[in-house]
Design a protein around this motif. Structure first.
Motif, PDB file in Angstrom:
ATOM      1  N   VAL A 154       0.843  -1.202   0.000  1.00 35.99           N
ATOM      2  CA  VAL A 154       0.000   0.000   0.000  1.00 35.99           C
ATOM      3  C   VAL A 154       0.874   1.247   0.000  1.00 35.99           C
ATOM      4  O   VAL A 154       2.040   1.195   0.385  1.00 35.99           O
ATOM      5  CB  VAL A 154      -0.913   0.075   1.254  1.00 35.99           C
ATOM      6  N   ILE A 155       0.277   2.372  -0.391  1.00 30.92           N
ATOM      7  CA  ILE A 155       0.901   3.669  -0.147  1.00 30.92           C
ATOM      8  C   ILE A 155       0.200   4.225   1.082  1.00 30.92           C
ATOM      9  O   ILE A 155      -1.038   4.278   1.139  1.00 30.92           O
ATOM     10  CB  ILE A 155       0.725   4.598  -1.352  1.00 30.92           C
ATOM     11  N   ALA A 156       0.996   4.594   2.074  1.00 31.38           N
ATOM     12  CA  ALA A 156       0.429   5.043   3.352  1.00 31.38           C
ATOM     13  C   ALA A 156       1.025   6.402   3.699  1.00 31.38           C
ATOM     14  O   ALA A 156       1.767   6.984   2.903  1.00 31.38           O
ATOM     15  CB  ALA A 156       0.757   4.023   4.426  1.00 31.38           C
ATOM     16  N   ASN A 157       0.691   6.933   4.860  1.00 36.34           N
ATOM     17  CA  ASN A 157       1.385   8.118   5.365  1.00 36.34           C
ATOM     18  C   ASN A 157       1.539   7.961   6.875  1.00 36.34           C
ATOM     19  O   ASN A 157       1.056   6.992   7.462  1.00 36.34           O
ATOM     20  CB  ASN A 157       0.666   9.410   4.957  1.00 36.34           C
ATOM     21  N   ARG A 158       2.213   8.923   7.494  1.00 37.24           N
ATOM     22  CA  ARG A 158       2.605   8.749   8.895  1.00 37.24           C
ATOM     23  C   ARG A 158       1.510   9.110   9.903  1.00 37.24           C
ATOM     24  O   ARG A 158       1.757   9.104  11.095  1.00 37.24           O
ATOM     25  CB  ARG A 158       3.829   9.607   9.193  1.00 37.24           C
ATOM     26  N   SER A 159       0.310   9.432   9.458  1.00 38.61           N
ATOM     27  CA  SER A 159      -0.746   9.812  10.414  1.00 38.61           C
ATOM     28  C   SER A 159      -1.047   8.644  11.369  1.00 38.61           C
ATOM     29  O   SER A 159      -1.231   7.507  10.933  1.00 38.61           O
ATOM     30  CB  SER A 159      -2.012  10.191   9.652  1.00 38.61           C
ATOM     31  N   SER A 160      -1.131   8.964  12.665  1.00 39.73           N
ATOM     32  CA  SER A 160      -1.413   7.925  13.665  1.00 39.73           C
ATOM     33  C   SER A 160      -2.887   7.865  14.031  1.00 39.73           C
ATOM     34  O   SER A 160      -3.350   6.915  14.642  1.00 39.73           O
ATOM     35  CB  SER A 160      -0.627   8.219  14.945  1.00 39.73           C
ATOM     36  N   GLY A 161      -3.618   8.930  13.708  1.00 41.17           N
ATOM     37  CA  GLY A 161      -5.030   9.010  14.100  1.00 41.17           C
ATOM     38  C   GLY A 161      -5.249   9.588  15.488  1.00 41.17           C
ATOM     39  O   GLY A 161      -6.387   9.795  15.915  1.00 41.17           O
ATOM     40  N   LYS A 162      -4.151   9.867  16.228  1.00 39.38           N
ATOM     41  CA  LYS A 162      -4.316  10.269  17.637  1.00 39.38           C
ATOM     42  C   LYS A 162      -5.101  11.567  17.781  1.00 39.38           C
ATOM     43  O   LYS A 162      -5.946  11.687  18.672  1.00 39.38           O
ATOM     44  CB  LYS A 162      -2.943  10.430  18.297  1.00 39.38           C
ATOM     45  N   GLN A 163      -4.826  12.562  16.925  1.00 41.21           N
ATOM     46  CA  GLN A 163      -5.525  13.839  17.076  1.00 41.21           C
ATOM     47  C   GLN A 163      -7.028  13.680  16.785  1.00 41.21           C
ATOM     48  O   GLN A 163      -7.869  14.165  17.525  1.00 41.21           O
ATOM     49  CB  GLN A 163      -4.909  14.902  16.162  1.00 41.21           C
ATOM     50  N   GLY A 164      -7.339  12.954  15.714  1.00 43.32           N
ATOM     51  CA  GLY A 164      -8.757  12.753  15.366  1.00 43.32           C
ATOM     52  C   GLY A 164      -9.491  11.967  16.442  1.00 43.32           C
ATOM     53  O   GLY A 164     -10.633  12.281  16.797  1.00 43.32           O
ATOM     54  N   PHE A 165      -8.844  10.915  16.987  1.00 47.17           N
ATOM     55  CA  PHE A 165      -9.483  10.113  18.026  1.00 47.17           C
ATOM     56  C   PHE A 165      -9.697  10.962  19.286  1.00 47.17           C
ATOM     57  O   PHE A 165     -10.728  10.835  19.959  1.00 47.17           O
ATOM     58  CB  PHE A 165      -8.646   8.863  18.341  1.00 47.17           C
ATOM     59  N   ALA A 166      -8.720  11.837  19.599  1.00 47.25           N
ATOM     60  CA  ALA A 166      -8.876  12.695  20.786  1.00 47.25           C
ATOM     61  C   ALA A 166     -10.053  13.660  20.591  1.00 47.25           C
ATOM     62  O   ALA A 166     -10.802  13.935  21.533  1.00 47.25           O
ATOM     63  CB  ALA A 166      -7.584  13.473  21.033  1.00 47.25           C
ATOM     64  N   ILE A 167     -10.243  14.128  19.363  1.00 53.35           N
ATOM     65  CA  ILE A 167     -11.366  15.036  19.086  1.00 53.35           C
ATOM     66  C   ILE A 167     -12.697  14.279  19.207  1.00 53.35           C
ATOM     67  O   ILE A 167     -13.657  14.783  19.800  1.00 53.35           O
ATOM     68  CB  ILE A 167     -11.193  15.683  17.691  1.00 53.35           C
ATOM     69  N   ALA A 168     -12.743  13.066  18.665  1.00 49.82           N
ATOM     70  CA  ALA A 168     -13.972  12.257  18.776  1.00 49.82           C
ATOM     71  C   ALA A 168     -14.296  12.012  20.251  1.00 49.82           C
ATOM     72  O   ALA A 168     -15.458  12.122  20.677  1.00 49.82           O
ATOM     73  CB  ALA A 168     -13.795  10.932  18.034  1.00 49.82           C
ATOM     74  N   ALA A 169     -13.274  11.711  21.050  1.00 53.04           N
ATOM     75  CA  ALA A 169     -13.492  11.448  22.479  1.00 53.04           C
ATOM     76  C   ALA A 169     -14.006  12.705  23.177  1.00 53.04           C
ATOM     77  O   ALA A 169     -14.956  12.642  23.973  1.00 53.04           O
ATOM     78  CB  ALA A 169     -12.188  10.979  23.130  1.00 53.04           C
ATOM     79  N   ALA A 170     -13.418  13.860  22.872  1.00 49.25           N
ATOM     80  CA  ALA A 170     -13.837  15.101  23.534  1.00 49.25           C
ATOM     81  C   ALA A 170     -15.266  15.475  23.140  1.00 49.25           C
ATOM     82  O   ALA A 170     -16.040  15.973  23.967  1.00 49.25           O
ATOM     83  CB  ALA A 170     -12.869  16.234  23.173  1.00 49.25           C
ATOM     84  N   ALA A 171     -15.624  15.194  21.879  1.00 52.71           N
ATOM     85  CA  ALA A 171     -17.000  15.492  21.429  1.00 52.71           C
ATOM     86  C   ALA A 171     -17.995  14.592  22.159  1.00 52.71           C
ATOM     87  O   ALA A 171     -19.067  15.048  22.587  1.00 52.71           O
ATOM     88  CB  ALA A 171     -17.103  15.308  19.917  1.00 52.71           C
ATOM     89  N   ALA A 172     -17.649  13.319  22.325  1.00 56.36           N
ATOM     90  CA  ALA A 172     -18.546  12.393  23.034  1.00 56.36           C
ATOM     91  C   ALA A 172     -18.673  12.797  24.494  1.00 56.36           C
ATOM     92  O   ALA A 172     -19.767  12.753  25.075  1.00 56.36           O
ATOM     93  CB  ALA A 172     -18.032  10.958  22.906  1.00 56.36           C
TER      94      ALA A 172
END
Ligand code: CTP
Length: 408
Positions: A215-233
């Motif tokens: 695959v072609i990937a990138n270095r994003s870990s998802g941590k910022q997006g997951f933290a935003i989802a958690a804060a919204a919940a």
């Protein structure tokens, strides 16, 4: 304002204790709960506990309903606005699918004319067994709503699907799915400044296949997006998190959809609409590869990859008739941060852009330093953990939703 009445059938299983938490959440929301405890359930939780929390009599046996004229089983099954079975054991599901009525709970389930929701909990093998899956398919075909169990470590020491969904998730689901059962719902089951709003978050990288194994990937870990989802919940929103391939646990109370490619992410975003707010944090691949159906062999020499553009999810959402009230993008830049991010905001039609400089170790790290670019300019936020950035962004969103006029 009306009050919803929940007939809560508590089946046998180690998860029965979580029914107490659910009753507490319903009561906090101003709803009435009438518990019905099966014989199996009574091995795990006492009628006294349920009665005290529900502030209601608890029914355990058909023959309890001694004064049929006062509260017969037919009346009991219909006095509620919804019937919730939690936890629903494999045995209860099987009986429901077969139409068996050999105790109070199953009799009520057969007699009711109200929506029935089941929240199953059982050992992973029992859950995956073809008989259970067949019963679930039957129940769904009969119009029964199934709140899928979570994946994870189980009380029996095994690992996999079958663990009862968290009570907050069950309460949130019911609040969102059945608000009109009795014409109106009393007060939100889950309090918080974002209660009643739907927030869509994308997170992580995308993977674009080259061949079946690469695959072609990138270095994003998802941590910022997951933290935003958690804060919204945490702020009471219903949150849909569309995640690329990442190794992160799902935050509590968040509905997660896993995808791999940009195209799958675009389709999942569209399917999750409408949303009040969308926060597109994912590092989406701009290009997909004309991938080979078979593994590329080394002997064939260095491959020539041919690229085609991926959909731009943010720009598409900005032009959609279902555009969220507040549309927020991220900008990953390595140079001219504010200038590039300001241009990106206008080009993509976002309300806000959260700009981060990714030349250091932001991608994959636990800290972030961002600028918030809005219609009125640029704010530099002090550096902090990704959780702190997430909470500040959610606080800004709450402010903006409360003062819609400030939006462009
Ligand atoms: N984005 C998107 N779909 C894409 C590419 C990006 O939705 N195909 C979104 C990202 O989730 C982010 C914003 O657009 O919210 C900006 O992403 P970024 O990678 O910084 O920008 P690009 O559009 O890829 O521009 P460039 O690579 O030229 O910086």
């Amino acid at each position: 304002m009306g009050v919803s009445r929940v007939l809560l059938i508590v089946g046998g299983g180690i998860a029965a204790y979580k029914a107490s938490e659910l009753i507490r959440l319903f009561r906090k929301g101003g709803h009435e709960v009438t518990p019905v405890l099966t014989a199996g359930g009574a091995h795990f939780v006492t009628p006294m506990t349920l009665a005290a929390l529900a502030e209601s009599p608890v029914y355990t046996s058909l023959w309890d309903l001694k004064d049929e004229s006062e509260m017969g089983h037919i009346q009991l099954s219909r006095a509620a606005d919804i019937v919730l079975v939690c936890p629903a054991t494999a045995d209860l599901l099987a009986k429901m699918a077969a139409g068996v009525a050999d105790d109070l709970a199953t009799t009520l389930l057969l007699a009711t004319d109200k929506p029935v929701i089941v929240a199953p909990a059982m050992n992973v093998r029992m859950w995956l067994h073809p008989a259970t899956q067949r019963n679930l398919a039957r129940l769904k075909a009969d119009g029964i709503t199934v709140i899928e169990p979570d994946d994870g470590a189980m009380a029996c020491g095994e690992f996999g699907p079958g663990r009862l969904a968290e009570p907050t998730e069950i309460a949130r689901f019911i609040e969102q799915s059945f608000p009109l059962v009795s014409g109106e719902i009393a007060t939100p089951l889950l309090s918080g400044p974002l209660a009643g709003t739907h927030i869509l978050v994308t997170a992580g990288p995308t993977h674009e296949p080259i061949d079946p194994v690469r695959v072609i990937a990138n270095r994003s870990s998802g941590k910022q997006g997951f933290a935003i989802a958690a804060a919204a919940a945490e702020a009471g929103a219903r949150v849909t998190l569309i995640a690329g391939p990442v190794a992160l646990p799902t935050p509590g109370g968040v509905a997660r959809i896993d995808v791999e490619t940009a195209e799958q992410m675009a389709a999942a975003v569209e399917a999750a609409l409408p949303a009040d707010v969308a926060i597109l944090v994912a590092a989406v691949a701009d290009w997909k590869v004309a991938s080979s159906p078979v593994k590329l062999k080394k002997g064939d020499g260095p491959p020539t990859l041919s690229f085609a553009p991926n959909p731009d999810i943010l720009a598409t959402l900005a032009k959609s008739p279902e555009r969220p009230r507040l549309l927020i993008g991220f900008a990953a830049e390595t140079n001219d941060l504010v200038a590039n991010a300001t241009a990106k905001r206008a080009a993509k039609g976002a309300d806000w852009i959260v700009a981060n400089d990714v030349s250091g170790d932001v991608m994959g790290g636990n800290h972030n330093e961002v600028h918030l670019i809005t219609t009125t300019g640029d704010e530099a936020w002090e550096a902090g953990t990704k959780q702190a950035v997430a909470r500040r962004l959610i606080a800004r969103i709450i402010e903006a939703l409360n003062a819609k006029t400030q939006l462009a």
